[in-house]
Design an enzyme around this catalytic site. Structure first.
Site, PDB file in Angstrom:
ATOM      1  N   GLU A   1       0.671   7.689  -3.475  1.00 51.51           N
ATOM      2  CA  GLU A   1       1.612   7.440  -2.377  1.00 51.51           C
ATOM      3  C   GLU A   1       2.839   8.329  -2.496  1.00 51.51           C
ATOM      4  OE1 GLU A   1       1.208   5.324   0.414  1.00 51.51           O
ATOM      5  OE2 GLU A   1      -0.809   5.598  -0.371  1.00 51.51           O
TER       6      GLU A   1
ATOM      7  N   HIS B   1       0.857  -1.191   0.000  1.00 50.69           N
ATOM      8  CA  HIS B   1       0.000   0.000   0.000  1.00 50.69           C
ATOM      9  C   HIS B   1       0.885   1.230   0.000  1.00 50.69           C
ATOM     10  CE1 HIS B   1      -3.582   2.359   1.916  1.00 50.69           C
ATOM     11  NE2 HIS B   1      -2.898   3.094   1.073  1.00 50.69           N
TER      12      HIS B   1
ATOM     13  N   HIS C   1       3.095  10.784   0.593  1.00 54.11           N
ATOM     14  CA  HIS C   1       4.097  10.290   1.543  1.00 54.11           C
ATOM     15  C   HIS C   1       5.528  10.395   1.025  1.00 54.11           C
ATOM     16  CE1 HIS C   1       0.847   8.725   4.022  1.00 54.11           C
ATOM     17  NE2 HIS C   1       0.349   8.123   2.954  1.00 54.11           N
TER      18      HIS C   1
END
Length: 244
Positions: free
Chosen positions: A136, A94, A140
């Site tokens: 992502e 993920h 992040h």
């Protein structure tokens, strides 16, 4: 006269009390916007943007149980590869999330460009969704101080370093397990993991993710109390859906 004075005194007290109540209500109406703003500031402080890219304490490597995601959220047109192809996905990457000991950074300013199409193609083996990969990186990866290639390399390296329990590899039929049993299965498969370095998340009484805490060098470490707030609170058996 005594009765009259008493009634007059009572009336004065009632007026005084009404005046106090009106002042209190006015003060409350005046304070509400400021209290709301303060609450918003405190909430943002939990996951505020990092002071600078690379300013964080450790990582969480998040492994998603793909069958649960596809059962609950997978949509044609968006998740065709992961959920509507002939490929049988179990645990997938993920994300790799930078964390503070309390809270986490997100959406940081960076001088690096978004991942190239070639890099995204290579990552599909581990994260079978182009949209997820770009998301992502944006949310992040930008906070790690790494370029996209090094960021996703670190995620893949962490994924490969964690052995999936044999009982959950190519799962042919659904099984029931508690969060503790799932955690113990990972500890057994990975004796090097500290006992407080991973936790399970769930949704709709199903296994959703296994999250492993790692230091900046990729070595397992304890998870902070802040991260553990997201762990599964279900004490009963979780459904682990079969791999398609």
């Amino acid at each position: 006269m005594t009765v009259s004075n008493s009634l007059g005194s009572d009336n004065n007290k009632e007026r005084s009390e009404r005046t106090k109540m009106q002042k209190s209500k006015s003060a409350a109406r005046f304070l509400v916007p400021y209290l709301t703003l303060l609450a918003s500031i405190l909430a943002l402080a939990t996951h505020a943007t990092a002071k600078s890219a690379g300013d964080f304490d450790y990582y969480i490597l998040t492994l998603s149980w793909s069958p649960s995601y596809c059962a609950d959220d997978g949509k044609k047109g968006r998740d065709n590869l992961q959920c509507f192809s002939q490929r049988n996905y179990g645990f997938v990457v993920h994300g790799l999330w930078p964390q503070y000991e309390k809270g986490y950074p997100e959406y940081c300013n960076t001088s690096f460009r978004k991942p190239s199409s070639k890099l995204v193609d290579q990552m599909l083996k581990f994260s079978p969704s182009r949209g997820l990969i770009y998301h992502e990186w944006k949310k992040h990866g930008t906070c790690t101080g790494l370029n996209p290639l090094d960021y996703f390399r670190k995620a893949v390296k962490g994924f490969k370093a964690i052995k999936r329990p044999e009982s959950l590899v190519g799962l042919p039929r659904p099984v029931l397990m508690t969060t503790k049993e799932i955690e113990q299965a990972f500890f057994k498969a990975n004796p090097n993991l500290p006992r407080n370095s991973l936790f399970v998340t769930c949704k709709k009484q199903k296994l959703r993710e296994v999250r492993i805490c790692m230091d900046k060098n990729g070595k397992p470490r304890r998870c902070s109390a802040s991260a553990l707030n997201g762990s599964c609170r279900n004490r009963g058996k979780l459904r682990i859906l079969s791999v398609r």
